[in-house]
Design a protein around this motif. Structure first.
Motif, PDB file in Angstrom:
ATOM      1  N   GLY A  68       6.480 -12.266  22.323  1.00  0.00           N
ATOM      2  CA  GLY A  68       6.544 -10.806  22.325  1.00  0.00           C
ATOM      3  C   GLY A  68       6.593 -10.244  20.922  1.00  0.00           C
ATOM      4  N   ASN A  69       6.744  -8.925  20.841  1.00  0.00           N
ATOM      5  CA  ASN A  69       6.716  -8.252  19.539  1.00  0.00           C
ATOM      6  C   ASN A  69       7.765  -8.764  18.557  1.00  0.00           C
ATOM      7  N   LEU A  70       8.895  -9.236  19.031  1.00  0.00           N
ATOM      8  CA  LEU A  70       9.933  -9.718  18.126  1.00  0.00           C
ATOM      9  C   LEU A  70       9.593 -11.065  17.499  1.00  0.00           C
ATOM     10  N   THR A  71       8.712 -11.837  18.115  1.00  0.00           N
ATOM     11  CA  THR A  71       8.354 -13.148  17.569  1.00  0.00           C
ATOM     12  C   THR A  71       7.000 -13.139  16.858  1.00  0.00           C
ATOM     13  N   CYS A  72       6.219 -12.092  17.049  1.00  0.00           N
ATOM     14  CA  CYS A  72       4.943 -11.972  16.329  1.00  0.00           C
ATOM     15  C   CYS A  72       5.229 -11.543  14.893  1.00  0.00           C
ATOM     16  N   ARG A  73       4.311 -11.828  13.980  1.00  0.00           N
ATOM     17  CA  ARG A  73       4.529 -11.542  12.562  1.00  0.00           C
ATOM     18  C   ARG A  73       3.341 -10.815  11.949  1.00  0.00           C
ATOM     19  N   THR A  74       3.668  -9.981  10.959  1.00  0.00           N
ATOM     20  CA  THR A  74       2.666  -9.318  10.140  1.00  0.00           C
ATOM     21  C   THR A  74       3.245  -9.146   8.738  1.00  0.00           C
ATOM     22  N   THR A  75       2.411  -8.709   7.812  1.00  0.00           N
ATOM     23  CA  THR A  75       2.821  -8.535   6.419  1.00  0.00           C
ATOM     24  C   THR A  75       2.718  -7.067   6.058  1.00  0.00           C
ATOM     25  N   GLN A  76       3.740  -6.562   5.379  1.00  0.00           N
ATOM     26  CA  GLN A  76       3.749  -5.177   4.922  1.00  0.00           C
ATOM     27  C   GLN A  76       3.997  -5.164   3.425  1.00  0.00           C
ATOM     28  N   ALA A  77       3.369  -4.225   2.708  1.00  0.00           N
ATOM     29  CA  ALA A  77       3.567  -4.113   1.266  1.00  0.00           C
ATOM     30  C   ALA A  77       3.830  -2.657   0.905  1.00  0.00           C
ATOM     31  N   THR A  78       4.750  -2.448  -0.033  1.00  0.00           N
ATOM     32  CA  THR A  78       5.074  -1.116  -0.532  1.00  0.00           C
ATOM     33  C   THR A  78       4.923  -1.120  -2.040  1.00  0.00           C
ATOM     34  N   PHE A 102      -5.197 -12.086   6.135  1.00  0.00           N
ATOM     35  CA  PHE A 102      -5.188 -10.631   5.954  1.00  0.00           C
ATOM     36  C   PHE A 102      -5.639 -10.281   4.550  1.00  0.00           C
ATOM     37  N   SER A 103      -6.126  -9.078   4.397  1.00  0.00           N
ATOM     38  CA  SER A 103      -6.512  -8.509   3.114  1.00  0.00           C
ATOM     39  C   SER A 103      -6.471  -6.991   3.261  1.00  0.00           C
ATOM     40  N   PHE A 104      -5.630  -6.337   2.458  1.00  0.00           N
ATOM     41  CA  PHE A 104      -5.556  -4.878   2.516  1.00  0.00           C
ATOM     42  C   PHE A 104      -5.145  -4.330   1.156  1.00  0.00           C
ATOM     43  N   SER A 105      -5.473  -3.073   0.935  1.00  0.00           N
ATOM     44  CA  SER A 105      -5.179  -2.399  -0.321  1.00  0.00           C
ATOM     45  C   SER A 105      -4.124  -1.328  -0.084  1.00  0.00           C
ATOM     46  N   VAL A 106      -3.165  -1.245  -1.002  1.00  0.00           N
ATOM     47  CA  VAL A 106      -2.101  -0.248  -0.913  1.00  0.00           C
ATOM     48  C   VAL A 106      -2.291   0.744  -2.061  1.00  0.00           C
ATOM     49  N   PRO A 107      -2.339   2.048  -1.771  1.00  0.00           N
ATOM     50  CA  PRO A 107      -2.529   3.035  -2.830  1.00  0.00           C
ATOM     51  C   PRO A 107      -1.383   3.028  -3.835  1.00  0.00           C
ATOM     52  N   ALA A 108      -1.735   3.327  -5.077  1.00  0.00           N
ATOM     53  CA  ALA A 108      -0.753   3.513  -6.147  1.00  0.00           C
ATOM     54  C   ALA A 108      -1.262   4.634  -7.043  1.00  0.00           C
ATOM     55  N   ASP A 109      -1.701   5.723  -6.424  1.00  0.00           N
ATOM     56  CA  ASP A 109      -2.409   6.791  -7.112  1.00  0.00           C
ATOM     57  C   ASP A 109      -1.442   7.827  -7.686  1.00  0.00           C
ATOM     58  N   GLN A 110      -0.600   7.364  -8.618  1.00  0.00           N
ATOM     59  CA  GLN A 110       0.333   8.233  -9.317  1.00  0.00           C
ATOM     60  C   GLN A 110       0.362   7.821 -10.770  1.00  0.00           C
ATOM     61  N   PRO A 111       0.763   8.709 -11.674  1.00  0.00           N
ATOM     62  CA  PRO A 111       0.847   8.324 -13.080  1.00  0.00           C
ATOM     63  C   PRO A 111       1.705   7.072 -13.257  1.00  0.00           C
ATOM     64  N   GLY A 112       1.218   6.130 -14.008  1.00  0.00           N
ATOM     65  CA  GLY A 112       1.917   4.873 -14.216  1.00  0.00           C
ATOM     66  C   GLY A 112       1.529   3.811 -13.222  1.00  0.00           C
ATOM     67  N   ALA A 113       0.785   4.171 -12.190  1.00  0.00           N
ATOM     68  CA  ALA A 113       0.343   3.248 -11.138  1.00  0.00           C
ATOM     69  C   ALA A 113       1.541   2.465 -10.602  1.00  0.00           C
ATOM     70  N   ALA A 114       1.305   1.287 -10.065  1.00  0.00           N
ATOM     71  CA  ALA A 114       2.393   0.473  -9.513  1.00  0.00           C
ATOM     72  C   ALA A 114       2.908  -0.508 -10.555  1.00  0.00           C
ATOM     73  N   THR A 115       4.213  -0.622 -10.656  1.00  0.00           N
ATOM     74  CA  THR A 115       4.818  -1.610 -11.541  1.00  0.00           C
ATOM     75  C   THR A 115       5.281  -2.832 -10.756  1.00  0.00           C
ATOM     76  N   ALA A 116       5.367  -2.675  -9.426  1.00  0.00           N
ATOM     77  CA  ALA A 116       5.778  -3.775  -8.559  1.00  0.00           C
ATOM     78  C   ALA A 116       5.309  -3.492  -7.134  1.00  0.00           C
ATOM     79  N   VAL A 117       5.368  -4.535  -6.313  1.00  0.00           N
ATOM     80  CA  VAL A 117       5.060  -4.412  -4.891  1.00  0.00           C
ATOM     81  C   VAL A 117       6.133  -5.182  -4.133  1.00  0.00           C
ATOM     82  N   ASP A 118       6.699  -4.553  -3.114  1.00  0.00           N
ATOM     83  CA  ASP A 118       7.614  -5.254  -2.214  1.00  0.00           C
ATOM     84  C   ASP A 118       6.782  -5.759  -1.050  1.00  0.00           C
ATOM     85  N   VAL A 119       6.673  -7.083  -0.909  1.00  0.00           N
ATOM     86  CA  VAL A 119       5.921  -7.696   0.184  1.00  0.00           C
ATOM     87  C   VAL A 119       6.940  -8.182   1.209  1.00  0.00           C
TER      88      VAL A 119
END
Length: 136
Positions: A68-78, A102-119
């Motif tokens: 079920g949903n509690l045992t399935c897995r996915t990846t999230q990035a911030t 998986f392959s996906f792009s996370v926006p970082a469209d702010q001054p200074g762009a991204a300095t880190a990503v929480d995966v």
């Protein structure tokens, strides 16, 4: 007259090469940085590549049960910069009792762009199970 001509040619060459170098500087990226996040026998494993205005997250995640949903897995990035979290995105491919790429792009469209990503490894309900910070 010869000195005057040389100075003019030098100015033209500098003006012609300056704009050509500017786009190349914007296109530069950092080398791909690895991540591994594991919870029991489930995990997400891959790389993060920092671009000027986005971050590419690629890899594989694994779920050992399709109960079920509690045992399935996915990846999230911030994406994160000095001001804090910017944007989040989750992989569209959910692993349920199997392994998914998986392959996906996370926006970082702010001054200074991204300095880190929480995966984060999440369940199918997007509940974060464990996270790992990857710095640029």
């Amino acid at each position: 007259m010869r000195t005057h001509l040389a100075a003019t040619i030098g100015t033209v060459v500098l003006a012609a090469t300056a704009p050509a170098g500017a786009p190349a500087a914007q296109a530069q990226v950092t080398p791909a940085k690895p991540f591994h996040v594991a919870v029991a026998n489930t995990w997400t494993d891959g790389t993060v590549t920092f671009y000027n205005r986005s971050v590419l997250v690629e890899g594989v995640h694994k779920s050992v049960s399709a109960a079920g949903n509690l045992t399935c897995r996915t990846t999230q990035a911030t994406t994160v910069n000095a001001a804090g979290p910017m944007s989040s995105k989750r992989s569209g491919d959910i692993a349920c009792g199997n392994t998914k790429s998986f392959s996906f792009s996370v926006p970082a469209d702010q001054p200074g762009a991204a300095t880190a990503v929480d995966v984060c490894l999440t369940d199918a309900n997007t509940t974060e199970l464990k996270c790992h910070a990857v710095s640029s």
